[in-house]
Write a protein that holds these residues in place. Structure first.
Motif, PDB file in Angstrom:
ATOM      1  N   PHE A   9      67.857  14.925  14.776  1.00  0.00           N
ATOM      2  CA  PHE A   9      67.944  13.654  14.075  1.00  0.00           C
ATOM      3  C   PHE A   9      68.500  13.913  12.680  1.00  0.00           C
ATOM      4  N   ARG A  10      69.202  12.922  12.131  1.00  0.00           N
ATOM      5  CA  ARG A  10      69.820  13.044  10.817  1.00  0.00           C
ATOM      6  C   ARG A  10      69.220  12.020   9.858  1.00  0.00           C
ATOM      7  N   THR A  11      69.131  12.399   8.601  1.00  0.00           N
ATOM      8  CA  THR A  11      68.680  11.453   7.579  1.00  0.00           C
ATOM      9  C   THR A  11      69.854  10.580   7.164  1.00  0.00           C
ATOM     10  N   ILE A  12      69.549   9.506   6.465  1.00  0.00           N
ATOM     11  CA  ILE A  12      70.608   8.607   6.012  1.00  0.00           C
ATOM     12  C   ILE A  12      71.567   9.335   5.072  1.00  0.00           C
ATOM     13  N   SER A  13      71.053  10.235   4.249  1.00  0.00           N
ATOM     14  CA  SER A  13      71.944  10.950   3.335  1.00  0.00           C
ATOM     15  C   SER A  13      72.882  11.885   4.099  1.00  0.00           C
ATOM     16  N   GLU A  14      72.387  12.518   5.154  1.00  0.00           N
ATOM     17  CA  GLU A  14      73.250  13.390   5.967  1.00  0.00           C
ATOM     18  C   GLU A  14      74.332  12.586   6.671  1.00  0.00           C
ATOM     19  N   VAL A  15      73.959  11.440   7.225  1.00  0.00           N
ATOM     20  CA  VAL A  15      74.934  10.613   7.939  1.00  0.00           C
ATOM     21  C   VAL A  15      75.961  10.050   6.957  1.00  0.00           C
ATOM     22  N   ALA A  16      75.494   9.580   5.805  1.00  0.00           N
ATOM     23  CA  ALA A  16      76.411   9.034   4.804  1.00  0.00           C
ATOM     24  C   ALA A  16      77.417  10.094   4.352  1.00  0.00           C
ATOM     25  N   GLU A  17      76.932  11.308   4.154  1.00  0.00           N
ATOM     26  CA  GLU A  17      77.827  12.394   3.753  1.00  0.00           C
ATOM     27  C   GLU A  17      78.817  12.711   4.867  1.00  0.00           C
ATOM     28  N   ASP A  18      78.344  12.782   6.100  1.00  0.00           N
ATOM     29  CA  ASP A  18      79.205  13.087   7.242  1.00  0.00           C
ATOM     30  C   ASP A  18      80.301  12.030   7.419  1.00  0.00           C
TER      31      ASP A  18
END
Length: 157
Positions: A9-18
């Motif tokens: 699972f990814r956090t919102i910050s990881e997804v936003a960065e990706d």
């Protein structure tokens, strides 16, 4: 994000960065696309599953890369389902737009047409600042794409 398993699972910050978009745009998309359903833990922390990330990548590609409108993308999700948009997010083909939906890039109303103001309905609880911030982020992304497209090719000397 390379250190995590593809199934993690990814956090919102990881997804936003990706996805190279601000976190508030992801939150805004949740108000527009009911198919985006991250797990929410204590304190409202969002955790995105791999299918959620693929859906978000597909949404980003269709909105920013292909010039679809939010309304047009909602129609795609309704008619073709989230699996289709997830496949697009994983690099699959886009296919033709649904009947009546065209890319808005380069389109002009016909002579004498008066379409009226282009105003989307705002979900309850979403204040003007949040909406304007999301719009500014999308405009910033458009500018970034245009700037990149207009850059002269790098010299290979």
């Amino acid at each position: 994000m390379d250190t995590k398993s593809p199934d993690a699972f990814r956090t919102i910050s990881e997804v936003a960065e990706d996805l190279d978009i601000p976190q508030h745009v992801l939150r805004f998309w949740e108000t527009r696309f009911s198919q985006i359903k991250p797990l929410k833990r204590g304190g409202g922390r969002r955790y995105y599953r791999p299918d959620d990330v693929a859906l978000l990548k597909g949404i980003r590609r269709l909105l920013y890369g292909e010039g679809y409108t939010i309304k047009g993308l909602q129609r795609i999700l309704k008619e073709q389902g989230p699996r289709h948009v997830q496949a697009i997010g994983r690099g699959g083909p886009i296919g033709p737009p649904p009947a009546g939906e065209k890319s808005t890039i380069g389109s002009h109303p016909g002579p004498g047409a008066n379409p009226g103001p282009m105003r989307a309905s705002v979900p309850r609880g979403l204040d003007d600042i949040t909406l304007l911030t999301a719009v500014m982020a999308e405009l910033g992304e458009c500018k970034r794409i245009l700037d990149r497209a207009l850059q002269p090719p790098a010299d290979s000397a």
